[in-house]
Structures are given as C-alpha cells and as structure tokens.
Design a protein around this motif. Structure first.
Motif, PDB file in Angstrom:
ATOM      1  N   SER A   2      -0.763   9.277   4.751  1.00 40.10           N
ATOM      2  CA  SER A   2      -1.112   9.290   3.337  1.00 40.10           C
ATOM      3  C   SER A   2      -1.097   7.881   2.781  1.00 40.10           C
ATOM      4  N   ALA A   3      -2.073   7.607   1.918  1.00 38.60           N
ATOM      5  CA  ALA A   3      -2.123   6.294   1.291  1.00 38.60           C
ATOM      6  C   ALA A   3      -0.967   6.098   0.330  1.00 38.60           C
ATOM      7  N   LEU A  23     -14.766   9.833   1.382  1.00 32.89           N
ATOM      8  CA  LEU A  23     -14.180  11.126   1.715  1.00 32.89           C
ATOM      9  C   LEU A  23     -12.892  10.947   2.518  1.00 32.89           C
ATOM     10  N   GLY A  24     -12.897   9.988   3.441  1.00 33.01           N
ATOM     11  CA  GLY A  24     -11.703   9.735   4.231  1.00 33.01           C
ATOM     12  C   GLY A  24     -10.548   9.236   3.392  1.00 33.01           C
ATOM     13  N   LEU A  25     -10.826   8.377   2.425  1.00 34.64           N
ATOM     14  CA  LEU A  25      -9.768   7.859   1.557  1.00 34.64           C
ATOM     15  C   LEU A  25      -9.164   8.966   0.697  1.00 34.64           C
ATOM     16  N   ALA A 186      -8.407   1.148   6.553  1.00 41.39           N
ATOM     17  CA  ALA A 186      -7.974   0.758   5.212  1.00 41.39           C
ATOM     18  C   ALA A 186      -6.611   1.362   4.886  1.00 41.39           C
ATOM     19  N   VAL A 187      -6.421   2.625   5.224  1.00 39.07           N
ATOM     20  CA  VAL A 187      -5.133   3.278   4.986  1.00 39.07           C
ATOM     21  C   VAL A 187      -4.044   2.621   5.832  1.00 39.07           C
ATOM     22  N   HIS A 190      -3.019  -0.550   4.171  1.00 33.02           N
ATOM     23  CA  HIS A 190      -2.166  -0.251   3.019  1.00 33.02           C
ATOM     24  C   HIS A 190      -0.735   0.064   3.469  1.00 33.02           C
ATOM     25  N   ALA A 191      -0.607   0.686   4.635  1.00 32.32           N
ATOM     26  CA  ALA A 191       0.711   1.045   5.154  1.00 32.32           C
ATOM     27  C   ALA A 191       1.398  -0.114   5.869  1.00 32.32           C
ATOM     28  N   GLY A 192       0.715  -1.254   5.985  1.00 26.87           N
ATOM     29  CA  GLY A 192       1.308  -2.421   6.621  1.00 26.87           C
ATOM     30  C   GLY A 192       1.233  -2.411   8.135  1.00 26.87           C
ATOM     31  N   GLU A 193       0.344  -1.604   8.698  1.00 23.97           N
ATOM     32  CA  GLU A 193       0.225  -1.540  10.151  1.00 23.97           C
ATOM     33  C   GLU A 193      -0.611  -2.709  10.677  1.00 23.97           C
TER      34      GLU A 193
END
Length: 229
Positions: A2-3, A23-25, A186-187, A190-193
């Motif tokens: 989850s974002a 849609l993916g976001l 992108a997600v 955002h998660a720092g991966e």
C-alpha cells in the motif's frame, strides 16, 4: 503493498502507459494523484487507454480519468491539469509539488522524457519513466545517487528518427504491462525500497525480461550535476 496515507503521485500523460499506471496506483492505496495531459479521448486509442470508454470520446483525458478514478475510490484526492508540458512550464510544475511526490513519466515524447529526468534530478524528485512501442517497452526508477535515463541512453534520438505511436502502433497488452510495472516501481520508491538505477526491458512476444543496472556515468550532465550539489 500500500502506498499509505499521504502518498502523492504526479502522472505525466494519461494515455497508453498512464491509464494502467493510474489504475495501479489507486489499487495500491495512493492517497492523492495529480494527472497532467493536454489531449482528448480518441476512439482509435481505446484498445490501449483502458481507463476510457466510447462515452468519453472527445472529453479531456484528465477529466475522464479523474471521474473514473474517483468512482473506484471516492476518498482519493485527484487533481486534473489539462496542460501541454514544455521547457517553460515543466520546472514550475515540478517545483510546486508537495514533499514526497513521486513522478511517473508516461508520455510518448522522447524529448519530454529526458527533460523530466533532468528536472526531477535537479529538484530531488524520485521518478519512474517508461516507454512502449509495438510489443516492446522498458521502465526505470530514477533517483539521486543511481544511474539515470541519460546514463543509459545519453539523450533522445534525433527528431527524424523518432517514431510516434500513432504511426508504429502499440499492443494494448504491452502498454498495460508496462504501465502497471511503472505503478509498482513508484509505490516501491514511496516505500523507500532500493529500486532506482535499474532498467527493465521486455519483449511481450517472448515475455523474456532483461535487466541492466550500470553505474552512474561520472560525466552524465543530469545525475552527475545532481551528485555534485
């Protein structure tokens, strides 16, 4: 994955890549999305622009996309900007984004992709850039300290060698695969991966992916300059 609350994504282009990326976001739980595109929905593109229906033909893509995304998640904050991006308005647009924004470059314009790469690195905005033609495509996450788009390709091809999607065609399934892949990257950003700096390419006829992870070029005019500031 989850974002999470507060995740904001700036999606540049709401066409063949932008539609599945959006849609993916939303499916990943994005809290806010800004969509930028200047064009209108065209019936000839519906096979790959999966957000739209025949009822949307002639409507601004950003407006049709906003309606469709809000119907999937009424809590989602969506901002629609009908804007043709160029060298004069790109930097102000990126500078106006809230901290933590992840940019997705989903256009079919090679020159714009490199312009976004350079401007995001200068402004320290994480970026996912993708491209698709016919049945092939590639995706890359870009962030300071890692190889960027110019490290891979140096620059866009000469104008006379650029082939627009309207002429060469795009397989709808290929655009869908690459767009969802962009959303996943992108997600992950955002998660720092640690996904930045790798280029993934795929030919959907064989479904054999290729992965390239070069070192940043010391003389790269985009990320080399960013590393020195």
């Amino acid at each position: 994955m989850s974002a999470g609350p507060g995740g904001h994504y700036l999606v540049l282009g709401a066409g063949g890549l932008g539609c599945p990326a959006l849609l993916g976001l939303v499916s990943a739980g994005a809290a806010a999305i800004t969509i930028v595109d200047h064009d209108v929905v065209d019936a000839s593109n519906l096979q790959r622009q999966v957000l739209y229906t025949t009822a949307d033909v002639g409507m601004a893509k950003v407006d049709a996309a906003k309606v469709r995304l809000r119907s999937r998640d009424p809590r989602l904050h969506v901002r629609a900007l009908r804007l043709r991006l160029d060298a004069t308005n790109l930097a102000p647009l990126l500078a106006a984004q809230p901290p933590g924004t992840i940019v997705l470059e989903c256009s079919d314009a090679p020159d714009l992709k490199f312009m976004v790469n350079d401007t995001c690195l200068a402004g320290q905005l994480p970026l996912v850039v993708g491209g698709v033609q016919r049945w092939r495509g590639q995706v890359q996450a870009v962030q300071r300290g890692h190889a960027c788009l110019r490290c891979m390709f140096e620059g866009p091809p000469p104008t006379e060698l650029q082939e627009p999607c309207s002429l060469v065609g795009v397989m709808g399934a290929a655009a869908g695969l690459l767009g969802f892949w962009m959303a996943q990257l992108a997600v992950a950003l955002h998660a720092g991966e640690p996904v930045a700096g790798t280029l993934w390419a795929i030919d959907t006829r064989t479904l054999l992916p290729q992965q390239m992870r070069p070192r940043p070029r010391p003389d790269c005019p985009a990320c080399g300059a960013a590393r020195s500031t």
